[in-house]
Design a protein around this motif. Structure first.
Motif, mmCIF file in Angstrom:
data_model
loop_
_atom_site.group_PDB
_atom_site.id
_atom_site.type_symbol
_atom_site.label_atom_id
_atom_site.label_comp_id
_atom_site.label_asym_id
_atom_site.label_seq_id
_atom_site.Cartn_x
_atom_site.Cartn_y
_atom_site.Cartn_z
ATOM 1 N N SER A 37 0.846 -1.189 0.000
ATOM 2 C CA SER A 37 0.000 0.000 0.000
ATOM 3 C C SER A 37 0.883 1.241 0.000
ATOM 4 N N ALA A 38 0.247 2.399 -0.057
ATOM 5 C CA ALA A 38 0.976 3.645 0.155
ATOM 6 C C ALA A 38 1.507 3.661 1.582
ATOM 7 N N MET A 39 2.627 4.342 1.794
ATOM 8 C CA MET A 39 3.287 4.319 3.092
ATOM 9 C C MET A 39 2.579 5.226 4.109
ATOM 10 N N GLY A 40 2.459 4.718 5.327
ATOM 11 C CA GLY A 40 1.922 5.530 6.408
ATOM 12 C C GLY A 40 0.573 6.143 6.070
ATOM 13 N N LYS A 41 0.482 7.450 6.226
ATOM 14 C CA LYS A 41 -0.761 8.188 5.972
ATOM 15 C C LYS A 41 -0.713 8.916 4.629
ATOM 16 N N THR A 182 4.534 -5.447 -6.372
ATOM 17 C CA THR A 182 3.594 -4.635 -7.130
ATOM 18 C C THR A 182 2.748 -3.814 -6.159
ATOM 19 N N GLN A 183 1.740 -3.142 -6.699
ATOM 20 C CA GLN A 183 0.950 -2.205 -5.904
ATOM 21 C C GLN A 183 -0.464 -2.737 -5.662
ATOM 22 N N GLY A 184 -0.972 -2.473 -4.480
ATOM 23 C CA GLY A 184 -2.384 -2.694 -4.224
ATOM 24 C C GLY A 184 -3.184 -1.475 -4.625
ATOM 25 N N PHE A 185 -4.536 -1.616 -4.621
ATOM 26 C CA PHE A 185 -5.422 -0.462 -4.705
ATOM 27 C C PHE A 185 -5.620 0.098 -6.105
ATOM 28 N N GLY A 201 -8.369 -0.871 -0.686
ATOM 29 C CA GLY A 201 -8.490 -1.868 -1.740
ATOM 30 C C GLY A 201 -7.264 -2.725 -1.959
ATOM 31 N N SER A 202 -6.188 -2.494 -1.225
ATOM 32 C CA SER A 202 -4.979 -3.309 -1.412
ATOM 33 C C SER A 202 -5.196 -4.757 -0.991
#
Length: 418
Positions: A37-41, A182-185, A201-202
């Motif tokens: 996922s994207a890091m932190g907030k 790879t990336q989630g979401f 959504g990840s």
């Protein structure tokens, strides 16, 4: 093939990225796909960038700089020098983002949202990829936008399963010991437009990859020991559930349990793929497994509390019945503003819903119905759900507090409480 998913809370700092590398290193010769996922907030931070950009606010570049500074600081803690290729990766990504928000908007808010907010996952995956390589881990980076094909329902895209199956199997080879990140979401439409699968959504991405690749298992790494029967911040005596069925997991997700995204279960259940929820900081512990369970498991009461809820009661002004034509109008407006009814209840002349109190959506929803209906609403409420309830469990959560709505079924008790 196994799938690991790491959320933003796990990789919120350099120490988290290092711990991720330890977990991956312990996964010996197995084929592995890592979803981040994207890091932190950073999703929240990029939402602020999007909001400022869409409203043409003068602080939009400052908002983006906050995102840049966070990632550059984290990278500086992971790499001793500035010659790692990740620096040029970040520079290119942020240059593109600066050019995007410097231009005028298309006034398609959700489309612009997916272009900007998807940046968080791309950056996260590039940083983790670079660090894993620096630790001698042989791994390949895959841009999920090249292989997860969706429609153009921006912010809540629907997956094209047939095309995605083909593209994902081409992108993720199955040679022994191959590892991918790879990336989630995020995904991409047939027209090349970035899309997102909805907040959180990840988890869904990880389940989809497991489904497409016929994975042996999915593991979601969390900052909890597994799936607990309550939020330990609210109930310090919360206990871990060792195992639950797919059906139970779907029920808990539907009622608002935060550990698993609601859409996650269906793809893995369809192929009987077990899903593990394990503690990120104690990765050798068992955690919780969600799988096909044939016997009746003994499960203690499970408490799910959703805060900041609004109760909206809708009645025809002429005291006519809440009939099909009225209901269809109400549900059309809910769909228009993407308001999810967390709870519903109706009588002959009224229909009530409980929803997250997103004031921008709720305000317009009520405004459009005001001309045809009488609307009453209460804010600052809690929606409390108790699965496998007992009298004692109900007393514990209701106490002497004011109850606006109550619903009881065979296994589930729900209360809207002030």
């Amino acid at each position: 093939m196994i799938v690991y998913k790491f959320g933003g809370a796990s990789i919120k700092d350099a120490e988290g990225v290092r711990n991720l590398a330890k977990i991956v290193s312990d996964t010996q010769d197995q084929n592995l796909v890592i979803v981040v996922s994207a890091m932190g907030k950073m999703t929240n931070a990029l939402e602020k960038v999007h909001n400022s950009y869409f409203k043409s606010m003068p602080d939009k570049q400052d908002m983006l700089k906050t995102v840049k500074d966070f990632h550059y600081h984290l990278v500086s803690e992971l790499f001793s020098g500035s010659d790692n290729p990740v620096y040029s990766d970040l520079e290119n990504l942020f240059n593109d983002a600066e050019k995007l928000i410097a231009a005028g908007t298309s006034f398609e808010k959700d489309y612009e949202y997916d272009k900007i907010v998807s940046l968080g996952e791309i950056i996260s995956s590039r940083i983790v990829f670079a660090y894993l390589q620096s630790q001698g881990i042989d791994i390949q980076w895959v841009d999920m936008r090249t292989c997860l094909r969706t429609d153009e329902t921006f912010r809540d895209a629907r997956v094209d399963f047939d095309l995605s199956t083909k593209l994902i199997n081409e992108a993720f080879g199955k040679q022994k010991g191959s590892k991918y990140i790879t990336q989630g979401f995020i995904g991409c439409s047939a027209n090349g437009k970035s899309t997102t699968l909805g907040r959180e959504g990840s988890d869904y991405t990880a389940a989809l990859l497991a489904y497409f690749l016929d994975a042996e298992s999915v593991t979601i790494w969390k900052d909890v020991p597994g799936i607990l029967n309550a939020d330990p911040r609210l109930m310090p005596d919360a206990v871990k559930l060792k195992e639950i069925s797919y059906h139970e997991a779907i029920e808990l997700a539907y009622y608002g349990a935060q550990v698993i995204h609601p859409k996650t279960i269906k793809p893995i259940q369809n192929k009987n793929i077990p899903l593990y929820v394990k503690p990120f900081l104690a990765h050798k512990e068992e955690g919780t497994v969600i799988h096909d369970v044939h016997e009746n498991l003994i499960i203690p009461p499970v408490y799910i509390i959703k805060t900041n809820q609004v109760l909206i009661s809708i009645s025809p002004k002429d005291f006519s019945f809440i009939a099909e034509d009225n209901m269809s109008l109400i549900f059309a407006k809910l769909a228009k503003y993407r308001i999810k009814a967390n709870m519903m209840q109706n009588s002959a002349i009224s229909f009530s819903i409980v929803a997250d109190n997103d004031e921008s959506k709720i305000h317009y929803f009520i405004g459009e119905l005001n001309s045809s209906f009488q609307i009453l609403y209460n804010q600052n409420l809690e929606l409390v759900t108790v699965r496998h309830y007992t009298d004692e469990a109900i007393k514990r959560v209701t106490g002497s507090r004011q109850i606006f709505v109550r619903q009881l079924s065979r296994r589930t008790a729900r209360f809207v409480i002030k």
